[in-house]
Design an enzyme around this catalytic site. Sequence first.
Site, short mmCIF file in Angstrom:
data_model
loop_
_atom_site.label_atom_id
_atom_site.label_comp_id
_atom_site.label_asym_id
_atom_site.label_seq_id
_atom_site.Cartn_x
_atom_site.Cartn_y
_atom_site.Cartn_z
N ASP A 9 0.79 -1.25 0.00
CA ASP A 9 0.00 0.00 0.00
C ASP A 9 0.82 1.30 0.00
O ASP A 9 0.52 2.24 0.76
CB ASP A 9 -0.96 0.01 1.20
CG ASP A 9 -2.00 -1.10 1.15
OD1 ASP A 9 -1.94 -1.93 0.23
OD2 ASP A 9 -2.87 -1.13 2.04
N ASP A 47 -4.46 -0.84 -1.83
CA ASP A 47 -5.78 -0.69 -1.23
C ASP A 47 -6.65 -0.12 -2.35
O ASP A 47 -6.26 0.86 -3.00
CB ASP A 47 -5.64 0.31 -0.05
CG ASP A 47 -6.60 0.01 1.09
OD1 ASP A 47 -7.00 -1.16 1.26
OD2 ASP A 47 -6.96 0.95 1.82
N HIS A 49 -10.45 0.61 -2.98
CA HIS A 49 -11.84 0.67 -2.52
C HIS A 49 -12.76 1.30 -3.56
O HIS A 49 -12.40 2.31 -4.18
CB HIS A 49 -11.95 1.52 -1.25
CG HIS A 49 -11.19 0.98 -0.08
ND1 HIS A 49 -11.31 -0.32 0.36
CD2 HIS A 49 -10.30 1.58 0.78
CE1 HIS A 49 -10.53 -0.49 1.42
NE2 HIS A 49 -9.90 0.64 1.70
N HIS A 81 -10.68 6.90 1.26
CA HIS A 81 -9.28 6.80 0.80
C HIS A 81 -9.16 5.70 -0.26
O HIS A 81 -9.97 4.78 -0.32
CB HIS A 81 -8.34 6.49 1.97
CG HIS A 81 -8.59 5.15 2.58
ND1 HIS A 81 -9.59 4.93 3.50
CD2 HIS A 81 -8.00 3.94 2.38
CE1 HIS A 81 -9.59 3.65 3.85
NE2 HIS A 81 -8.64 3.02 3.19
N LYS A 106 -6.89 -5.05 -3.17
CA LYS A 106 -7.65 -5.54 -2.01
C LYS A 106 -8.59 -4.46 -1.50
O LYS A 106 -8.37 -3.28 -1.73
CB LYS A 106 -6.68 -5.98 -0.91
CG LYS A 106 -5.82 -4.85 -0.38
CD LYS A 106 -4.87 -5.32 0.70
CE LYS A 106 -4.07 -4.20 1.29
NZ LYS A 106 -4.88 -3.18 2.00
N CYS A 151 -2.02 -2.52 7.59
CA CYS A 151 -1.90 -3.47 6.49
C CYS A 151 -0.59 -4.24 6.50
O CYS A 151 -0.56 -5.41 6.12
CB CYS A 151 -2.17 -2.77 5.16
SG CYS A 151 -3.92 -2.29 5.04
#
Length: 206
Positions: A9, A47, A49, A81, A106, A151
């Site tokens: 990340d 990351d 989302h 985020h 992810k 993470c």
Amino acid sequence: MTQTLVIVDVQNDFSPSGALPVPDGDCVVTVINRLMSCFEHVVATQDWHPAGHGSFASVHHMSPGEMIELNGIQQLLWPDHCIQSSWGSEFIPGLAQNNIEYIVYKGSNPEIDSYSGFFDNGKQQSTGLLDYLKKINSDELYIVGLATDYCVLFTALDAVELGFQTYVVQDACRAVNLAPDDEEKALAKMAQAGCQIIQSRDVLNE
Ligand code: VGL
Ligand code: ZN
């Protein structure tokens, strides 16, 4: 068997100018770039989302730092985020992306968060990282990136549990430190679980 550098990340939203700023988060880029040259394999997580992800405080009309139960799992709420394909989800500029052979996305399921690079927080869905590491016969992982207390922590704990020899390169990671001792606690947890906590100089032979 091979060694793999796992970059967790290293994305704009975790840099000091991002939506979920990690203090000195951008400082890991230089050391990670140097570490890359020591490894046969380099992979990274992002990351990733969707807008309206269940870990976002805004979705629940609450504040970042508050806790909720999200589909049966305790969930700490964050600012919006790492929205897919936004500036915040891009790698921090300067990271030598051309050396990254495989990227794991992810946190794409809005119903559940995913701190670990291997599984979602309910350990129901795998990301594909384990299958990839098996395919390349990797048995030793060197974990770096953001953030030490989220993470990186969950990725390292899963790595040990999955049977990898797991190293966490402390100075190539930074913590959010919502509480000032969160980094220290995370390092202790990882060491307790069987991770080796090392420094970049141990890898670079300085
Ligand atoms: C992370 C909080 C929320 C991380 C990701 O990469 O450590 N932390 N989402
Ligand atoms: Zn997230």
